[in-house]
Design an enzyme around this catalytic site. Structure first.
Site, PDB file in Angstrom:
ATOM      1  CB  ALA A 150     -12.660   7.086   2.977  1.00 10.21           C
ATOM      2  CB  ALA A 167      -4.873   8.900   7.139  1.00  8.22           C
ATOM      3  CG  ASN A 168      -8.850   7.588   3.567  1.00  4.87           C
ATOM      4  OD1 ASN A 168      -9.587   8.576   3.562  1.00  4.87           O
ATOM      5  ND2 ASN A 168      -9.110   6.515   4.306  1.00  4.87           N
ATOM      6  NE  ARG A 169      -4.219  12.528  -1.808  1.00  7.44           N
ATOM      7  CZ  ARG A 169      -3.170  13.204  -1.334  1.00  7.44           C
ATOM      8  NH1 ARG A 169      -3.361  14.192  -0.465  1.00  7.44           N
ATOM      9  NH2 ARG A 169      -1.948  12.901  -1.729  1.00  7.44           N
TER      10      ARG A 169
END
Ligand code: CTP
Ligand code: CA
Length: 223
Positions: free
Chosen positions: A99, A33-35
């Site tokens: 994102a 995943a990402n932030r």
């Protein structure tokens, strides 16, 4: 409130907003995943709905609940997001605030990968579809306005200007997400709006204020 919405400048306009991170599965219990918190995309969907737009909100697993008064489509992976976006078309405007993970694990395992002493797993990746580029470059039925985002860490305007040309979108909302700015995961944002007219720097303000200002600009363009 209803009378106000009915009179909104985006009444009768259908707008797509993507938001949040995507989760790319490794196996049934693990993902990449990402932030992204989803706060900015959620705020944009809220602002567009407040101006009377019919909003289709395609969101990955975000930290915040979706706004009221929008059609919510929840997805996990980038490829699910791409499918949901395709299904939501046609729209008058598309705002791609998600994102989206650039890569996915080529062959996600159907069963949990077990730890074996001394044997490290090796993940092979493949590229995800570029949703923004795909929508921006549609030969027919392209939204009248396509807005992308660019989260950069240095030389924000140069990177985002190149990105706008590469993707073929109309506007890019660019921001500096270096850890020192505190923007990623924070409540404020400082963006540069990049369009045909050049780069327009907006002062640092709350993410909802950024969203309100962007929604007004969208209304001026397609309302
Ligand atoms: N985007 C998308 N689909 C992808 C990747 C990105 O729709 N597979 C969209 C994002 O929602 C955002 C814009 O493209 O609006 C820019 O994303 P970004 O990650 O900054 O661009 P990339 O081309 O992936 O470049 P980078 O190498 O900087 O990650
Ligand atoms: Ca990317």
């Amino acid at each position: 409130v209803e009378a106000k919405l009915a009179a909104g400048p985006l009444k009768g306009r259908r707008v797509l907003v993507t938001s949040g991170p995507t989760h790319e599965p490794i196996d049934p219990v693990r993902y990449i995943a990402n932030r992204s918190s989803g706060v900015q995309g959620t705020a944009i969907a809220r602002s567009l709905a407040a101006l009377g737009a019919e909003v289709v909100f395609v969101t990955g697993p975000a930290d915040v609940p979706p706004p009221e008064g929008v059609q919510v489509i929840r997805v996990q992976s980038a490829s699910e997001m791409a499918d949901a976006v395709a299904a939501a078309l046609p729209v008058d405007a598309a705002v791609m605030a998600a994102a989206v993970a650039d890569w996915r694990v080529k062959t996600a395992s159907g069963s949990k990968i077990k730890k074996v002493a001394g044997a490290l797993p090796v993940l092979e990746f493949e590229e995800n579809p570029d949703i923004l580029a795909t929508v921006s470059q549609m030969a027919s039925g392209r939204p009248a306005l396509v807005v992308g985002f660019a989260a950069e860490t240095d030389d924000v305007v140069a990177h985002a200007t190149a990105k706008r040309a590469r993707k073929g979108c109309d506007w890019i909302v660019a921001n500096d997400v270096s850890p020192a700015t505190g923007i990623m995961g924070g409540t404020e944002n400082a963006v540069v709006l990049i369009s045909d007219a050049g780069a327009e720097e907006w002062p640092r303000m709350g993410k909802q204020a950024v969203a309100d200002r962007l929604a007004k600009r969208i209304a001026a363009e397609i309302g």
